[in-house]
Design a protein around this motif. Structure first.
Motif: not given
Length: 126
Positions: A54-82
């Motif tokens: 599976i895939t997801a595309e996340i928009t950051m357009a409201p941030c209005r960055f003028v260059t590519t930012p540094y991004v850190t993510i985590s996925v949260r859920g109630i099962a199966g992430l391990y």
């Protein structure tokens, strides 16, 4: 306790400096550096099938960055992430969006297990 201290003493202003990777000179002025955070939303349909994953595309357009930012993510859920691969990896990073791919999961599982994406982006707005 942290919230109480913030409430009691008020909001403290802090400087933000982006040092980069040490190879590329950062030419944006320091007052333009910003930190934004977001969440894809547990109740929203952000996941799409991609081959057997599976895939997801996340928009950051409201941030209005003028260059590519540094991004850190985590996925949260109630099962199966391990047993999931890719829950902290950013793909196709642009100044206004990025993608996440999770191996070994279906859209149905992601919705049932309430997967969402938390992200922090640090970059320049001018």
């Amino acid at each position: 306790m942290f919230v109480f201290i913030l409430f009691f003493f008020g909001i403290v202003k802090a400087d933000l400096k982006i040092i980069g990777d040490g190879k590329t000179e950062i030419v944006n002025p320091e007052p333009c550096a910003r930190v934004y955070t977001g969440n894809s939303g547990t109740g929203k349909q952000v996941w799409h099938a991609y081959k057997n994953d599976i895939t997801a595309e996340i928009t950051m357009a409201p941030c209005r960055f003028v260059t590519t930012p540094y991004v850190t993510i985590s996925v949260r859920g109630i099962a199966g992430l391990y047993t999931t691969t890719g829950a902290s990896t950013v793909y196709s990073l642009k100044k206004d969006r990025f993608k996440v791919y999770l191996r070994g999961r279906s859209v149905t599982e992601a919705i049932e297990w309430k997967y969402d994406i938390n992200w922090i982006a640090i970059g320049f707005i001018c």
